[in-house]
Structures are given as C-alpha cells and as structure tokens.
Design a protein around this motif. Structure first.
Motif, short mmCIF file in Angstrom:
data_model
loop_
_atom_site.label_atom_id
_atom_site.label_comp_id
_atom_site.label_asym_id
_atom_site.label_seq_id
_atom_site.Cartn_x
_atom_site.Cartn_y
_atom_site.Cartn_z
N GLU A 160 -24.24 -20.93 -1.50
CA GLU A 160 -24.68 -21.78 -0.40
C GLU A 160 -25.05 -20.99 0.85
OE1 GLU A 160 -21.58 -24.57 0.28
OE2 GLU A 160 -21.83 -25.60 -1.65
N THR A 161 -24.38 -19.84 1.06
CA THR A 161 -24.59 -19.11 2.31
C THR A 161 -24.50 -17.61 2.09
OG1 THR A 161 -23.58 -20.92 3.57
CG2 THR A 161 -23.79 -18.79 4.69
N ARG A 196 -32.78 -24.27 0.61
CA ARG A 196 -33.09 -24.13 2.03
C ARG A 196 -31.84 -23.67 2.77
NH1 ARG A 196 -38.16 -26.30 3.02
NH2 ARG A 196 -38.70 -28.16 1.80
N ASN A 197 -32.06 -22.94 3.84
CA ASN A 197 -30.97 -22.51 4.71
C ASN A 197 -29.91 -21.69 3.98
OD1 ASN A 197 -32.15 -24.03 6.87
ND2 ASN A 197 -31.23 -25.87 6.02
N LEU A 198 -30.35 -20.95 2.98
CA LEU A 198 -29.43 -20.09 2.25
C LEU A 198 -28.94 -18.95 3.14
CD1 LEU A 198 -28.17 -19.48 -0.57
CD2 LEU A 198 -30.16 -18.03 -1.01
N PHE A 199 -29.80 -18.50 4.04
CA PHE A 199 -29.48 -17.37 4.91
C PHE A 199 -29.08 -17.91 6.29
CE2 PHE A 199 -32.73 -16.00 1.89
CZ PHE A 199 -32.06 -14.95 1.27
N SER A 200 -27.93 -17.48 6.78
CA SER A 200 -27.49 -17.89 8.11
C SER A 200 -27.88 -16.82 9.13
CB SER A 200 -25.99 -18.15 8.14
OG SER A 200 -25.28 -16.96 7.86
N ARG A 207 -28.53 -13.58 19.19
CA ARG A 207 -28.51 -12.36 19.99
C ARG A 207 -28.25 -12.70 21.46
NH1 ARG A 207 -33.63 -8.65 18.84
NH2 ARG A 207 -34.47 -10.05 20.43
N HIS A 208 -28.01 -11.68 22.24
CA HIS A 208 -27.70 -11.89 23.66
C HIS A 208 -28.84 -12.59 24.40
CE1 HIS A 208 -29.95 -8.10 23.63
NE2 HIS A 208 -30.33 -8.42 24.84
N ASP A 209 -30.08 -12.43 23.90
CA ASP A 209 -31.22 -13.10 24.55
C ASP A 209 -31.48 -14.48 23.95
OD1 ASP A 209 -32.12 -12.41 22.06
OD2 ASP A 209 -33.80 -11.17 22.74
N HIS A 210 -30.51 -14.96 23.17
CA HIS A 210 -30.52 -16.30 22.57
C HIS A 210 -31.50 -16.44 21.40
CE1 HIS A 210 -28.00 -17.48 25.88
NE2 HIS A 210 -28.92 -17.15 26.76
N ASN A 211 -32.07 -15.35 20.94
CA ASN A 211 -32.92 -15.40 19.76
C ASN A 211 -32.06 -15.46 18.50
OD1 ASN A 211 -35.46 -15.34 20.96
ND2 ASN A 211 -35.43 -13.11 21.14
N GLN A 212 -32.54 -16.21 17.51
CA GLN A 212 -31.85 -16.29 16.22
C GLN A 212 -32.35 -15.16 15.32
OE1 GLN A 212 -32.59 -20.23 14.70
NE2 GLN A 212 -31.36 -21.23 16.27
N ILE A 213 -31.42 -14.36 14.82
CA ILE A 213 -31.77 -13.18 14.05
C ILE A 213 -31.27 -13.30 12.61
CG2 ILE A 213 -31.52 -10.66 13.87
CD1 ILE A 213 -33.13 -11.62 16.30
N TYR A 214 -32.19 -13.05 11.68
CA TYR A 214 -31.85 -12.95 10.26
C TYR A 214 -31.99 -11.48 9.86
CZ TYR A 214 -32.58 -18.02 10.21
OH TYR A 214 -32.50 -19.37 10.46
N ASN A 215 -30.93 -10.88 9.39
CA ASN A 215 -30.99 -9.44 9.10
C ASN A 215 -30.27 -9.08 7.79
OD1 ASN A 215 -28.35 -9.88 9.90
ND2 ASN A 215 -28.25 -8.13 11.29
N ARG A 239 -37.64 -15.93 3.23
CA ARG A 239 -37.34 -17.28 3.70
C ARG A 239 -38.58 -18.18 3.67
NH1 ARG A 239 -36.30 -17.40 8.88
NH2 ARG A 239 -35.33 -19.46 8.77
N GLN A 240 -39.72 -17.65 4.13
CA GLN A 240 -40.96 -18.43 4.11
C GLN A 240 -41.38 -18.77 2.68
OE1 GLN A 240 -43.68 -15.98 6.33
NE2 GLN A 240 -42.56 -16.25 8.25
N TRP A 241 -41.23 -17.79 1.81
CA TRP A 241 -41.58 -18.02 0.40
C TRP A 241 -40.70 -19.10 -0.22
CZ3 TRP A 241 -37.99 -16.35 -3.50
CH2 TRP A 241 -38.43 -16.57 -4.80
N MET A 242 -39.39 -19.06 0.03
CA MET A 242 -38.49 -20.06 -0.53
C MET A 242 -38.86 -21.46 -0.03
SD MET A 242 -34.79 -18.11 -0.51
CE MET A 242 -33.98 -19.32 -1.56
N ASP A 243 -39.18 -21.59 1.24
CA ASP A 243 -39.59 -22.88 1.77
C ASP A 243 -40.87 -23.38 1.09
OD1 ASP A 243 -37.45 -23.11 3.48
OD2 ASP A 243 -38.52 -22.40 5.25
N SER A 244 -41.82 -22.46 0.86
CA SER A 244 -43.08 -22.87 0.23
C SER A 244 -42.86 -23.31 -1.21
CB SER A 244 -44.10 -21.72 0.28
OG SER A 244 -43.74 -20.65 -0.59
N VAL A 245 -41.99 -22.62 -1.94
CA VAL A 245 -41.68 -23.00 -3.32
C VAL A 245 -41.02 -24.38 -3.34
CG1 VAL A 245 -40.33 -22.45 -5.38
CG2 VAL A 245 -41.50 -20.62 -4.15
N ILE A 246 -40.05 -24.59 -2.46
CA ILE A 246 -39.36 -25.88 -2.40
C ILE A 246 -40.32 -27.01 -2.06
CG2 ILE A 246 -37.63 -27.22 -1.13
CD1 ILE A 246 -36.02 -24.58 -0.85
#
Length: 316
Positions: free
Chosen positions: A138-139, A160-164, A168-176, A233-240
């Motif tokens: 799930e995560t 969807r949303n498999l990756f959490s 960051r300090h500038d409030h950006n959401q980071i996937y790494n 992530r983009q590919w998984m969304d497109s497949v779904i």
C-alpha cells in the motif's frame, strides 16, 4: 569460540545474543556488543521473533531467515554491511524506517506479503539489483530505495498513491524513493492486472493496454535519475485511467450481450407461444409487462444462464 545462545541472558522478554543459534522461543533479540559475526541461519526456527537490534561493530552477517516475522522494527539491521541475503516469509507486513539502511551487500529482495515499507528502509543498499514486492503493498515511503545505485528492476502493484511524499522546508512535496538509482530501467507490475487485460472484450483494447504497460520500460532507461519516480508515478496513473476506461466499455458490451442472450433464448424456446401470448394481451399495464417478462425468463431458462454466466464476464 563464541558463546552459544544457550549461554545468553534473558532480560524480560529480550534475549541477549552472544553467538551460535538463538533459542527457538525468543521474541526480541539484542545482539551483544561482543559479537562481530552472526552465523548463517542463526535465527532459524525462531517463529516468535519480532525484533532484532544490532550494533555498529558487526563485521559479518550470514543469511538470515525471517520467515515468521510480521514486522521488522526501525534500524533492526542498520549498516549490516556484510549481510548478503534475507529470506522473508509470507507473514511480513511492515519494514520499519532505516531497517536495512546501509546493508551494502544485500543483492535481492522478495517481499511476498509486504504492506508498508517505511522511510529509508533500504537506503544506500548499493548491491541491490532486483526487488519483487507484494500485490498487498500500500505504501512506499520517502527515500525507501534511495541511493541503491545498482538497482535495475522493481516489481510493484498497480495502485494510486503507492508512493508517499515528504514536505520540504519550502513546502514542496518531494518524492525521492528512487533518487540516485541511475541503473533502474525496468518496472514490472504484479497482481491481477495482466489477467484483467487478457479478459477485455476487444483485441484492440488488449493491445493498447499492453503497449501502455510496457511503455515505462522504453522510457525509463533514458530518464535522468532525478526524474525516474515522477515518470513512474505518471505512468501508473495513465495505466489506471486507461484500465478504468476500458473496464467501463467492457461492462457496456457485457450488458448488451446479456440482453441479446435473453432475447435469443426467448425466441428459441418460446416460439409461437410467445406470439400468441402477446396477441392476447394487447393492453397490458406496465406491471403486467414486467411480471410477464420475469415469467418468460424463468420459462426459457434465461435466469439460470445469466446467473451462472454473468459473473465470468465481469472483470476484477
């Protein structure tokens, strides 16, 4: 010669491991600072073991069998640099944060029942090349496989949303999750997606879905390492999204097919009786029509056929 585990001390429910084979009944194990090597299968048969705590002085770890473990706690095997293999069972659901961080000799992972992989769980596992994950997953939290520089393939479920992310300090959401995984070129899907695709009504739909699924392995080899997680992530969304579309189309065709089946059974089994029945009732109320229809479905066998055939036409 190192002391055997039989000579170790039990402190509450914590067993202090000093070498050899651990007691079968242990649940929580702390590796004594005197231990520099953990032999192969040191914890074989320890079906109740849920926690192992190591230390920085360990020089060598043999293959470890964790078939009975349900959860591996945070930093359990942190920086066990000589750990080459771990056998995970079908009970394991959670791998804690940094649990195998820096296990630079670990080469392959097969996690058949894993649900959650916490942050940095396999960070800097430099020898890791292949990862097979569970359909139940799930995560995958941030930096889970960061700096696994030899990682080439990962098999994951289509969700969807498999990756959490982390903020960051500038409030950006980071996937790494796959930062610094330069050699990651192959992503395979586990679970029932391939069976679902094979069951689609139209051959053209099957072909397009297969092409969409395989596209990731054409794009990923040329992607910059920093872009790999975004591309996945983009590919998984497109497949779904495409799968949802074709499932809806498939259901529409199924409903049409069921209607045709019902009409064909009426025509084949009722014949002239159907026509005479219709002529004698030129002024039916709406309720009468529905009652007559239900009666005819039972008489011609459509109810039985539809009830037994319909479930096989729908998709998971």
């Amino acid at each position: 010669m190192a002391d055997h585990a039989d000579d170790g001390d039990g402190v509450g429910d914590i067993f202090i491991y000093r070498g050899g084979r651990a007691h079968l009944h242990v649940t929580r194990v702390v590796i004594d600072k005197s231990v520099e090597e953990i032999e192969n299968n040191a914890f074989d048969g320890c079906e109740q073991m849920v926690h192992v705590e190591t230390h920085d002085g360990i020089r060598k770890v043999g293959g470890i069998n964790l078939k009975s473990a349900i959860e591996i706690d945070r930093a359990a095997f942190y920086c066990c640099r000589n750990l080459e293999s771990v056998e995970f069972g079908e009970n394991l659901e959670i791998i804690g944060g940094t649990a195998f961080h820096g296990c630079s000799s670990l080469e392959r992972l097969n996690l058949p029942s894993i649900i959650v992989i916490e942050e940095a769980a396999f960070y800097n596992c430099k020898a890791l090349t292949d990862i097979e994950l569970s359909e139940r997953l799930e995560t995958i939290e941030s930096a889970a496989f960061r700096a696994c520089e030899r990682l080439q393939r990962i098999a994951i479920p289509l969700k969807r949303n498999l990756f959490s992310f982390f903020v960051r300090h500038d409030h950006n959401q980071i996937y790494n999750q796959f930062d610094k995984c330069d050699q990651l070129t192959t992503v395979d899907l586990v679970g029932g997606i391939h069976t679902t695709v094979a069951s689609l009504h139209m051959e053209s739909w099957k072909t397009e879905m297969k092409e969409t699924i395989s596209r990731i392995n054409q794009v990923l080899p040329d992607a910059d390492q920093g872009d790999k997680i975004a591309i996945i992530r983009q590919w998984m969304d497109s497949v779904i999204d495409k799968m949802v579309h074709y499932k809806a189309e498939h259901y529409r065709y199924v409903k049409e097919a069921i209607t045709l089946l019902e009409l064909a059974l009426w025509k084949a089994k009722l014949g002239a009786r159907e026509d005479n029945y219709a002529e004698g009732r030129t002024r039916k109320t709406k309720t009468d029509v529905e009652c007559a229809r239900r009666e005819r479905r039972v008489i011609c066998g459509a109810d039985t056929v539809i009830k037994n055939v319909l479930p096989f036409l729908y998709l998971e």
